[in-house]
Design an enzyme around this catalytic site. Structure first.
Site, PDB file in Angstrom:
ATOM      1  CD  GLU A 160      15.190  -2.671  29.824  1.00 20.84           C
ATOM      2  OE1 GLU A 160      14.492  -4.212  29.279  1.00 20.84           O
ATOM      3  OE2 GLU A 160      16.293  -2.757  30.273  1.00 20.84           O
ATOM      4  CG  ASN A 192      24.937  -7.063  35.531  1.00 26.82           C
ATOM      5  OD1 ASN A 192      25.257  -7.277  36.986  1.00 26.82           O
ATOM      6  ND2 ASN A 192      25.317  -6.500  35.439  1.00 26.82           N
ATOM      7  N   GLY A 210      16.558  -6.007  29.620  1.00 28.28           N
ATOM      8  CA  GLY A 210      15.599  -5.928  28.544  1.00 28.28           C
ATOM      9  C   GLY A 210      15.646  -6.229  27.314  1.00 28.28           C
ATOM     10  N   GLY A 249      23.923   1.100  31.910  1.00 32.89           N
ATOM     11  CA  GLY A 249      24.709   0.989  31.923  1.00 32.89           C
ATOM     12  C   GLY A 249      26.374   2.485  31.052  1.00 32.89           C
TER      13      GLY A 249
END
Lengths: 510, 510
Positions: free
Chosen positions: B291, B381, B385, B268
């Protein structure tokens, strides 16, 4: 001086360090940080903290106290009453200290038990000036052999400038060899912990430090405080029964074998009772990879159900302590005590596939768990290792009685007033009413499973009504925010989570 | 048929499996569980899910869909609109699906991204019937070479009965060798993951499965959806600036070196902007163990600041995607993509000592963080992680702008309306106003640090008043429970967290 002093302090130079508790405590200055042995009342320093409290009654003396977990005896109480504690971490269980924490007098830093020494080692919290460690003996080279707990003792001794040792003659020398001291390297040089079975030994049997760091040795002769667990009752037996039935179904489905997986059980009455419930189960060759080994561990050994138990401490009832420590050779080769960093290490919890069984103070309809804060604000004890285990476990179980205070508190509420474990980390919720298997469920499904399986009337109907109204508003995790904490507010305002009308009805019916 | 088909499908027998998306989708039956590639819009299957949605418009077809993380393109939207999704896990980011989740139409199981395949592998959730995996190629033996993400693809393919492969010609064959596929053994036979540096390779470069499990191959030619990040703005630049200053102080204190520690950054705008902020910092030889690798990772490579980056996917803006994938050899030897189970593995997060930087939706005065639920109820959302990293990190940083919706929402509230990360797991909270260093602080101290450093008026004064009233009631974590969620209730009732009077005053002043 004891007869076998040369066995207890194996270096003649170190024998010159023997002194009184008062003289030892003089090494501690105002403003210092103390790291002290002690985990779930086991292996705590018995006399130096009391000498420190005594000094604090007569001179300005405020310290930060770090331990493994809860202390037995009077250390926390006397240090609190003397006004000597400015800061305390990572866990406690003393009523006097608890009151001082909740009034804001003592700053209490509630931490995951595996993390305190990581913060220390990396310099992210103030360093330990003096460590006070209970031992059965000190070796020729100055290595410290702990007693009934390891806790954070090894890292405290390694990281402290100065070390005070209490040699406690009440603990038999036979404990030597029980401990496995493995200290991870500092990051970024950290390597895997080479442990793949609960019985693996990967370290040394004593805490190795330079002998010259030992500035004082005090001889004591005082057993540990014993466990304060209540005996099993109908509710804890029912909780254990539900869990045994669940495990049987998992075995039948081929997901577990009769050995289950390594078990962790939190401290206290409920977790101890659940473990005792495995005595009358079909499971065999059980193992534990836990923090505290309680009566139930030894009952399972005696019943031929348990093969091996790894922990960070041994905390027993008076009766069981007598039995175990007077026949220790019977158990010793099936036991190991490790630093709490290793007993609770995320790497090992995930690798070993632990079934973690911990107690919830309250849970909500979505399976969020409060382990620490009464009515969301007042500290009970601390999160302990429950987060270390639940977060990384094969299966995270939380157990609680469905009500407290004679039914005036429901342990299952619309929304927990404090969250220690998010719903992601709660797989199974069990009360005396029944068990909710939450694996693979979405929040709305979790709410149904919990309300239908874990809650009795009148709270069951109240939760059903709450959920119906919340679902009508929508959302992944529906809530009526203005009512979400109303049960707690009710309790604070009139002593019951029940609305006044319902409480009156019930009283009339009774 | 493409020119280099023999390079793309290296077994002649498997080339016979080439078919249409519609024919491939016919392997999927009503009620099945599908495991699909795709992580942060990267490497998702492009056509078979759309063919499945098309079928679901004409016949009864409801499936459970598991992915790595969020998908790009239209798969989640079309499957939702066709009514084909009964259950979805462990992460999503699609507006249409989000609405269906929040209305209760689709059961959404929000999971820690490292855990989904653990549940699958141990049979604790329903097994994957069919895996749909995007690949650049299939080897002679049937091993699948992934594209721009690994995600859960390897375990889906290994655990599924049948595998459908989409060979996407839009991804260059040059990606071969990028991936490192390591699958932990089932417990209790699990061993340490032998990875001690972010650049270590411990597995294979392709997903090895029996070739006969591949039932269909579909050829596609369609680039990934690109990142939807907003450009850095004054607020994100300020957040990055505060964090750089904090890191400088940590270096000055000797706790970090100029290499910092391996960095993880959430998906993001904010986390990407924070990472970009390291370009103009004194730090060097940075590494990532994260990630998703976003634009900022490659900006740091280009600036000579980053030595190596390990992730589970590469998700870039349109401009950056063009630059990177047309010059991939420039970066390839400094990159590795791993299964999300390994990129997020608790063992490795703790061992490597990761600095985890994730975005908070809201945080409260004690540093509890809500990552997922708008106003406590509506899923945004998913936790992704952030829990895998924050819980086990060397340092857990959460970043957020101090307000949202033009000031009508304060991101710092008295009590979060949903907790994903308990205060135990939140070390640093940073907004554009400033940074609160919460390490080693008790809750009352955390509240002061957060309110004084991270909040602007009028919310700062409102929080000061809340805390003063709460402290008067007492507790380790003082609250006025009947007002704790009142800011959220205000917003739901009249569109602003400000009380009506304050909102009117502000409007008058403006």
């Amino acid at each position: 001086m004891p007869d076998n002093l040369e066995q207890r302090i194996r270096s003649s130079q170190l024998r010159d360090k023997i002194t009184t508790a008062t003289a030892a405590a003089a090494w501690i200055k105002d403003g210092m940080t103390i790291g002290m042995s002690g985990f779930t009342r086991a292996g705590d320093a018995k006399v130096v903290p009391l000498a420190l409290a005594e000094r604090a009654r007569h001179e300005p003396l405020k310290v930060t106290l770090l331990t493994g977990a809860s202390l037995g005896g009077e250390a926390d109480r006397q240090l609190t009453e003397a006004g000597a504690l400015v800061r305390r971490m990572p866990f406690q269980g003393d009523p006097t200290l608890r009151a001082a924490i909740n009034s804001g007098e003592v700053m209490y830093v509630d931490q995951h038990l595996s993390e305190t020494v990581e913060f220390l080692r990396s310099g992210q919290i103030a360093p330990v000036d003096v460590a006070i460690i209970e031992a059965i003996a000190i070796t020729e080279t100055g290595a410290i052999i702990p007693t009934t707990s390891v806790g954070n003792s090894a890292s405290f001794a390694i990281l402290a400038d100065k070390v005070i040792v209490e040699i406690n003659l009440a603990h038999a020398l036979e404990l030597e060899g029980l401990h496995d001291i493995f200290i991870p390297k500092r990051r970024p040089l950290r390597e895997p912990v080479p442990l793949t079975k609960v019985s693996d030994r990967v370290g040394t049997t004593a805490i190795e430090i330079p002998a010259e760091k030992i500035v004082a040795i005090v001889i004591t002769n005082q057993p540990d405080s014993t466990a304060a667990n209540l005996p099993p009752d109908a509710d804890t037996a029912a909780i254990a029964g539900h869990l045994v039935e669940f495990f049987k179904k998992e075995v039948a489905a081929g997901r577990l074998t009769e050995r289950l997986m390594p078990l962790q059980a939190g401290i206290g009455t409920i977790a101890n009772a659940v473990m005792s419930g495995l005595i009358d189960s079909p499971f065999k060759h059980l193992t534990m990879y836990s923090e505290v080994l309680q009566d139930s561990t030894f009952e399972l050994f005696d019943a031929g159900k348990m093969d091996f138990a790894s922990g960070s401490s041994i905390t027993l009832s008076p009766r069981k302590a007598g039995e175990v420590f007077s026949n220790f050779s019977k158990y010793k080769d099936r036991l190991v005590l490790r630093p709490q960093e290793i007993s609770n290490y995320p790497e090992l919890v995930r690798r070993l596939g632990i079934i973690a069984i911990n107690t919830a103070l309250e849970a909500d309809i979505y399976g969020n768990v409060n382990s620490t804060h009464v009515m969301g604000t007042n500290m009970m004890n601390g999160i302990g290792g429950s987060g270390d285990f639940a977060r990384n476990a094969y299966l995270a179980v939380f157990a609680t009685k469905s009500v407290a205070k004679g039914g005036k508190i429901s342990s299952i509420v619309p929304m927990v007033a404090h969250t220690d474990h998010s719903s992601h980390d709660v797989d199974i919720l069990v009360t005396e009413i029944g068990l909710a298997d939450l694996r693979g469920l979405a929040p709305r499904e979790r709410a149904l499973a919990i309300i239908n399986n874990c809650v009795a009337e009148p709270y069951k109907q109240m939760l059903q009504e709450y959920v119906a109204a919340a679902n009508a508003r929508g959302g992944q995790t529906p809530h009526i925010l203005e009512k979400a904490l109303s049960w707690h507010v009710n309790f604070l305002q009139h002593g019951s989570m029940l609305p006044a009308a319902v409480a009156a009805d019930l009283m009339q019916a009774a």
